[in-house]
Design an enzyme around this catalytic site. Structure first.
Site, PDB file in Angstrom:
ATOM      1  CG  HIS A 188     -35.922 -24.060  90.049  1.00 40.81           C
ATOM      2  ND1 HIS A 188     -34.836 -23.724  89.385  1.00 40.81           N
ATOM      3  CD2 HIS A 188     -35.505 -24.859  91.250  1.00 40.81           C
ATOM      4  CE1 HIS A 188     -33.801 -24.105  89.956  1.00 40.81           C
ATOM      5  NE2 HIS A 188     -34.032 -24.555  91.193  1.00 40.81           N
ATOM      6  NE  ARG A 295     -35.052 -26.888  68.966  1.00 43.13           N
ATOM      7  CZ  ARG A 295     -35.047 -27.932  69.716  1.00 43.13           C
ATOM      8  NH1 ARG A 295     -34.354 -28.347  70.699  1.00 43.13           N
ATOM      9  NH2 ARG A 295     -36.171 -28.793  69.345  1.00 43.13           N
ATOM     10  CD  GLU A 430     -39.894 -25.076  60.019  1.00 44.94           C
ATOM     11  OE1 GLU A 430     -40.049 -25.252  61.343  1.00 44.94           O
ATOM     12  OE2 GLU A 430     -38.744 -24.610  59.642  1.00 44.94           O
ATOM     13  CG  ASN A 453     -42.402 -29.703  67.479  1.00 43.08           C
ATOM     14  OD1 ASN A 453     -43.020 -31.109  67.445  1.00 43.08           O
ATOM     15  ND2 ASN A 453     -41.823 -29.168  68.462  1.00 43.08           N
ATOM     16  CG  ASP A 454     -42.898 -24.633  63.730  1.00 42.40           C
ATOM     17  OD1 ASP A 454     -43.698 -24.194  64.572  1.00 42.40           O
ATOM     18  OD2 ASP A 454     -41.975 -23.898  63.693  1.00 42.40           O
ATOM     19  CB  CYS A 501     -35.993 -33.050  63.999  1.00 43.19           C
ATOM     20  SG  CYS A 501     -36.491 -31.537  63.182  1.00 43.19           S
TER      21      CYS A 501
END
Lengths: 573, 89
Positions: A188, A295, A430, A453-454, A501
């Protein structure tokens, strides 16, 4: 000089007097010794009233300066008035099973744990709120008034951790930086610090007991350091660096509104990655070339019922119309892997990243897939929709998805429901198998976006969420750049757009290599846009191409990082 | 006991501000009030924000509101009206 290491969760540098904020932890079980249950319950009512008064005051203070934060206090008032917790606490005290403070602690902890166990970030936030109200009540039990943070002049705020109510009431003009013993990038405090543009160094570990109130310290969130016990000359150096950083940040921010054009005139499109679209993100529409990754999972998370076609159409329309003619790449449902959705009631898998995830799940749940495709097509009249399929591993996947799309289009045609006939269909690259078949895939679809990323995690066989193997998840490994280069070549040769992306697109060093490999569209979070544009505006394309060639010739990730640092670091730092 | 069914129609469902308004409205009545998803056994005390949130009631969900007590009819009718108003979203 003493140095402490931490996580730089909000960039920046600051020097100044430290304010140690240590709200005392109340020890329960001693305050009400010898008091009757009746007396304690009367006290409970007084304490709740006092807490409500504090919260109302804080809410009023925030209403002007930070209206969104003011909502936190309203939510805390609701928790305070919760009848179920209230009854359980009263019951424990009344039956003599616990004293008031113990009962508050026990019941609030029980419901905080229940919220945590849902495993949904939204519920976890509520758990933190419950703990926050618990601490307020316990402090009042001990007869301590709310001293606030006791900030006088500008200072560096040091605490073990900051509660939601602390950060909401934060006087941002008086805080030079935040340092905490616990927490990390997603806590937070980190989110608030970034949104206020205050430097923050979190997760430092125990340090509070080694500092004294008001002593001069420096926080360098860029290097991840807290410095204490320095000499005046050293502080002067840090003050200079703080000024230089602020100046640089201002220069970088100015790039937001410019297009990314290299010094030799090559334009690179910069697009946004978005999820549940926030107004601040949609407000960036004029400064970017569209959405490179929309997304859609958020519509499915943290709820018991599937979102219906109307709801989805409404959300997709909102995003498409915000970006007008600019392309919005909507990724169809990518649930599974690290993202679980209660409304789909998925079985637990041993290896979810290699399991029935995303497109595989959609094939298995045609109702869910069709509803999403229908909603997306119906929304397509509001803007420039590009549909993207996640987790494509083979040509069969592409052909099967195309059949679905065709059926949905025929259905809409039959009903006479309007939709755009210019919607493009593309794939997320990916899974290494489809990257290796990029030439064939490029014949079958309109575009591709590389999900770095993947792609990295599947290529390196390293779970990106497992800290134990983070050293094996190498996004700068030349193997990844080679594979990306192959995909870019295959699509570009056929005149099909290809973008990227993943996190890599928001990294200025990697962006140079990606541009050099031939990518002309990079997608990233809104905060990365200015720095990527600045970097691309500062290079020539032939330099980028030379860098890409060199990177593909190197043999380790560390060699790539060293080479890029040496060749492209800003201001020779 | 008096009960009625309706469907949640506001975008964000019974979360955040709408949940808060719902609980505050329920709190004005003396009757015991429970809310549940139609077809589900799990019911939540309508005066408890925590219990309400755990039901995670989203847009499009059919819910049943049941109350028993001196003002049961008024309580249920007002809460149903509140849900039907869409919480001015």
């Amino acid at each position: 000089m003493k140095r402490y290491r931490g996580i730089g969760a909000s960039q920046g540098i600051a020097v100044g007097p430290v304010h140690l904020y240590c709200p005392g932890k109340v020890e329960t079980g001693r305050i009400f010794v010898g008091q009757t249950a009746k007396g304690q319950l009367a006290r409970y009512e007084e304490i709740k009233a006092a807490a409500r008064e504090e919260l109302t005051r804080l809410q009023a203070q925030c209403a002007q300066s930070a209206p969104e934060q003011a909502n936190i206090f309203a939510a805390h008032c609701d928790l305070l008035a919760d009848v179920v917790m209230g009854q359980e606490i009263t019951q424990l005290v009344h039956s003599g099973q616990a004293m008031l403070d113990q009962a508050i602690e026990q019941i609030y902890n029980k419901y905080a744990a229940m919220m945590d166990s849902v495993g949904d970030p939204m519920f976890q936030e509520r758990a933190r709120d419950i703990e926050d109200v618990r601490d307020r009540l316990l402090r009042l039990c001990a007869g301590q008034t709310d001293g606030g943070m006791g900030l006088e002049g500008p200072c560096i705020l040091a605490a073990r951790d900051l509660l939601p109510s602390d950060t909401a009431a934060l006087d941002r003009d008086k805080i030079l930086a935040i340092v905490t013993e616990v927490g990390g990038q997603t806590s937070h405090s980190a989110i608030i610090a970034r949104s206020y543009g205050i430097p923050a160094l979190l997760g430092v570990g125990p340090f509070l007991s080694e500092l004294h109130e008001g002593q001069t310290v420096a926080v360098d969130a860029c290097e991840g350091e807290l410095l204490a016990d320095g000499q005046e000359e050293q502080w002067a150096q840090y003050r200079q660096r703080a000024q230089a950083f602020a100046l640089r940040a201002e220069q970088t921010a100015a790039y937001l509104e410019r297009p990314a054009i290299t010094q030799d005139g090559v334009r690179v499109s910069v697009t946004l990655n978005i999820a549940d679209p926030r107004d601040e993100e949609l407000a960036l529409a004029p400064y970017v070339d569209g959405v490179g990754l929309f997304r859609t999972e958020f519509l499915f998370l943290g709820r018991a019922e599937l979102p219906d076609e109307e709801e989805q159409t409404g959300v997709y329309r909102k995003v498409l119309s915000a970006f007008g003619d600019k392309p919005v790449i909507l990724r169809t449902l990518d649930i599974g892997g690290d993202k679980q959705a209660d409304c789909l009631k998925l079985p637990k898998e041993d290896n979810p990243f290699l399991g029935k995830r995303a497109l595989r799940l959609c094939f298995d749940r045609p109702d869910v897939f069709r509803t999403q495709l229908r909603a997306a097509l119906r929304a397509s009249t509001a803007g420039n929709l590009w549909l993207m399929l996640p987790m494509v591993g083979s040509m069969d996947d592409i052909r099967r998805a195309k059949t679905f799309l065709r059926q949905v289009q025929e259905e809409l045609d039959g009903e006479g429901t309007p939709y755009s006939h210019d919607v493009k269909l593309g794939i997320m690259v990916e899974i290494p198998s489809i990257a290796l078949l990029a030439e064939q895939a490029a014949e079958e679809v309109d575009f591709a976006s590389i999900g770095s990323n993947d792609l990295c995690q599947y290529l390196m066989a390293a779970d990106r969420l497992n800290g134990e193997v983070s050293a094996y998840y190498q996004s700068m490994n030349p193997a990844l750049f080679r594979l990306i280069g192959m995909v870019v070549d295959a699509f570009s040769r056929r005149g099909k757009p290809v973008s990227l992306c993943g996190e890599l697109g928001g990294d200025p060093q990697a962006a140079v290599v990606l541009a050099g490999l031939g990518l002309r569209k990079l997608s990233m979070g809104g905060d990365a846009v200015p720095r990527i544009k600045e970097r691309l505006c500062g290079i020539r394309m032939d330099q980028a191409q030379a860098a890409a060639r060199q990177v593909c010739r190197l043999d380790t990730a560390s060699a790539v990082e060293a080479y890029l640092r040496h060749t492209f670091s800003p201001n020779g730092q | 006991m008096y009960q009625r069914e309706t469907t949640i129609r506001n975008e964000s469902g019974l979360h955040a501000r709408p949940a808060s308004e719902f609980v505050q409205c329920a709190g004005q009545f003396q009757s015991e009030i429970y809310i549940s998803q139609v077809g589900s056994q799990t019911q939540a005390n309508a005066k408890s924000i925590i219990m309400l949130l755990t039901l995670a009631l989203s847009k499009g969900t059919a819910v049943r509101i049941a109350a028993s007590g001196p003002d049961e009819r008024e309580a249920v009718d007002q809460l149903v009206a509140l849900i039907d108003s869409g919480f001015s979203e």
